[in-house]
Design a protein around this motif. Structure first.
Motif, PDB file in Angstrom:
ATOM      1  N   GLN A  40       0.872  -1.168   0.000  1.00 25.22           N
ATOM      2  CA  GLN A  40       0.000   0.000   0.000  1.00 25.22           C
ATOM      3  C   GLN A  40       0.912   1.222   0.000  1.00 25.22           C
ATOM      4  OE1 GLN A  40      -3.390   0.258   0.111  1.00 25.22           O
ATOM      5  NE2 GLN A  40      -3.350   2.466   0.251  1.00 25.22           N
ATOM      6  N   LYS A  41       0.641   2.177  -0.892  1.00 29.87           N
ATOM      7  CA  LYS A  41       1.421   3.416  -0.903  1.00 29.87           C
ATOM      8  C   LYS A  41       0.702   4.433  -0.037  1.00 29.87           C
ATOM      9  CE  LYS A  41       4.165   6.313  -3.628  1.00 29.87           C
ATOM     10  NZ  LYS A  41       5.279   6.210  -4.437  1.00 29.87           N
TER      11      LYS A  41
ATOM     12  N   GLN B 116       4.038   8.787   0.221  1.00 29.04           N
ATOM     13  CA  GLN B 116       5.336   8.509  -0.392  1.00 29.04           C
ATOM     14  C   GLN B 116       6.099   7.365   0.290  1.00 29.04           C
ATOM     15  OE1 GLN B 116       4.643  12.069  -0.023  1.00 29.04           O
ATOM     16  NE2 GLN B 116       3.861  11.892  -2.099  1.00 29.04           N
ATOM     17  N   ARG B 117       5.399   6.534   1.047  1.00 30.11           N
ATOM     18  CA  ARG B 117       6.029   5.361   1.649  1.00 30.11           C
ATOM     19  C   ARG B 117       5.336   4.124   1.127  1.00 30.11           C
ATOM     20  NH1 ARG B 117       5.752   6.076   7.951  1.00 30.11           N
ATOM     21  NH2 ARG B 117       3.989   4.859   7.357  1.00 30.11           N
ATOM     22  N   ARG B 118       6.089   3.072   0.991  1.00 23.63           N
ATOM     23  CA  ARG B 118       5.560   1.790   0.544  1.00 23.63           C
ATOM     24  C   ARG B 118       5.477   0.866   1.763  1.00 23.63           C
ATOM     25  NH1 ARG B 118       8.258  -2.217  -3.682  1.00 23.63           N
ATOM     26  NH2 ARG B 118       6.402  -3.383  -4.219  1.00 23.63           N
TER      27      ARG B 118
END
Length: 112
Positions: free
Chosen positions: A100-101, A104-106
């Protein structure tokens, strides 16, 4: 618990002390019960443990602690009553992870 006690082979430790130690390890998220009262180290299971941070929108995040441990995203439907700061055990698919994005983090997707 009996098996752990027998395998320790230490005469100075009672079964009750082993039971308390196992409960403490389980409460700290180091071990997890599998198949009844058998235990496994968390790293050998499809689970991860951590303190959950709940967003006002209802989803939660468990921070991986740096290194190669990913942060875990828990959809609000997968929260199952977990509250901010709770220590939770989260099921994640490490072999075929879903991501899940978020800002700006995965994050890897998990479920409490």
């Amino acid at each position: 618990m009996r098996d752990v006690f027998d395998r320790l082979g230490v005469r100075d430790v009672t079964q009750e002390q082993v039971a308390v130690a196992l409960d403490d390890l389980e409460n700290d998220g180091v071990i997890v019960p599998v198949r009844g009262k058998r235990y496994s180290l968390l790293e050998f299971t499809p689970y991860a443990a951590g303190r959950i941070r709940v967003h006002p929108d209802g989803y939660g995040t468990i921070y991986g602690g740096g290194g190669d441990e990913p942060d875990i995203y828990v959809d609000r439907r997968g929260m199952k009553g977990a509250m901010n700061g709770d220590l939770v055990i989260v099921r994640v698919d490490r072999k075929n992870p879903q991501f899940q994005k978020l800002r700006q983090r995965r994050l890897i997707v998990g479920e409490v």
